[in-house]
Design an enzyme around this catalytic site. Structure first.
Site, mmCIF file in Angstrom:
data_model
loop_
_atom_site.group_PDB
_atom_site.id
_atom_site.type_symbol
_atom_site.label_atom_id
_atom_site.label_comp_id
_atom_site.label_asym_id
_atom_site.label_seq_id
_atom_site.Cartn_x
_atom_site.Cartn_y
_atom_site.Cartn_z
ATOM 1 N N HIS A 152 42.045 63.894 28.242
ATOM 2 C CA HIS A 152 41.614 63.692 27.156
ATOM 3 C C HIS A 152 41.040 61.945 27.194
ATOM 4 C CE1 HIS A 152 43.943 66.863 25.464
ATOM 5 N NE2 HIS A 152 43.416 66.715 24.344
ATOM 6 N N LYS A 156 43.626 58.178 23.347
ATOM 7 C CA LYS A 156 44.793 59.227 22.782
ATOM 8 C C LYS A 156 45.958 58.520 22.679
ATOM 9 C CE LYS A 156 46.341 63.806 23.081
ATOM 10 N NZ LYS A 156 46.168 64.128 21.512
#
Length: 262
Positions: A152, A156
């Site tokens: 990601h 995040k």
């Protein structure tokens, strides 16, 4: 027409949700809430003004606009209180923010039943990601040695991702928990073999340039199988979010996973 309130409206995911709700003929944006307020929600996402100003007070927005559904893409440290407030006002939360623990989910389930208002949580709203998880569960019946790598963007806040955890849980439904690798294996550095969920290692990568990606790697005698999903743009989540907004009012209690709506 489903009346929708969006929290976290000024964030990257929030803006994509606002735009999708405005553009869908079966949903109506009645409120948008964010720490930053003042701008018309339509102008915020590059559309014509829609007469909905982004405000900073969720309770006031609920009281004034009477939404049926609240979409939450905020932060792990605020999503629970947002959902509690929504449920107490009989507004059905559609939650895309990950990081809710089991205790929090249990409380939301109880509140949902107490207020006769459904709550929907999806670790991932991309339809391709849901298919990846379903395929991984099927493959684990025949190839139980498996590891998960999720990748990601570096903004995040939680790790492992909700998608990775849900994938591991779904695999665990058809695979007995066991230790993988050599029985005498030792980590030279703690965590080198990843986080463990029922004996399934999960490895988290956080780097700029990524959006949301996951691969599930199975190993067997003389072969490997990799099931991978890539979200290249946040638009990939929007059909699932809009689908949840349209279907949540027909649900009961706490429902987890987009596959329950497909």
């Amino acid at each position: 027409m489903v009346k929708v309130l969006v929290t976290g409206a000024c964030g990257r995911m929030g803006q994509a949700v606002v735009k999708s709700i405005i553009n869908d003929p079966e949903t109506e944006l009645v409120a948008a809430v964010d720490l930053k307020g003042g701008m018309d929600a339509g102008e915020l996402v590059g559309l014509k003004p829609v007469g909905v100003k982004v405000t900073t007070d969720l309770a006031a927005a609920i009281a004034e606009t009477k939404p049926e559904v609240m979409v939450d893409f905020t932060r792990p440290d605020v999503v629970f209180q947002n959902a509690v407030l929504a449920l107490k006002n009989k507004v059905a939360p559609v939650i895309g923010t990950t990081g809710l623990g089991d205790d929090a989910k249990a409380e939301l389930k109880a509140l949902s039943e107490e207020n006769d208002t459904p709550v929907f949580i999806a670790p991932n709203f991309a339809i391709g990601a849901v298919l990846m998880m379903l395929m991984a569960r099927q493959a684990a019946k025949y190839m139980p040695e498996v590891e998960i790598i999720e990748l990601h963007h570096d903004r995040k806040l939680d790790a492992p991702s909700g998608t990775a955890l849900e994938t591991a849980n779904m695999i665990s439904e058809v695979r007995e928990a066991h230790k993988q690798g050599h029985p005498e294996e030792k980590e030279k550095i703690a965590g080198a073999r990843g986080a463990q969920v029922n004996g399934i290692p999960i490895h988290s990568v956080r780097l700029p340039g990524y959006v949301a990606h996951q691969e599930v790697i199975f190993g067997g005698l003389g072969q490997t199988l990799t099931i991978r999903h890539d979200s290249l743009d946040r638009e990939s989540f929007m059909p699932g979010v809009v689908l949840a907004c349209k279907k949540i009012l027909g649900l009961k209690g706490l429902v987890i996973g987009l596959d329950k709506l497909m």
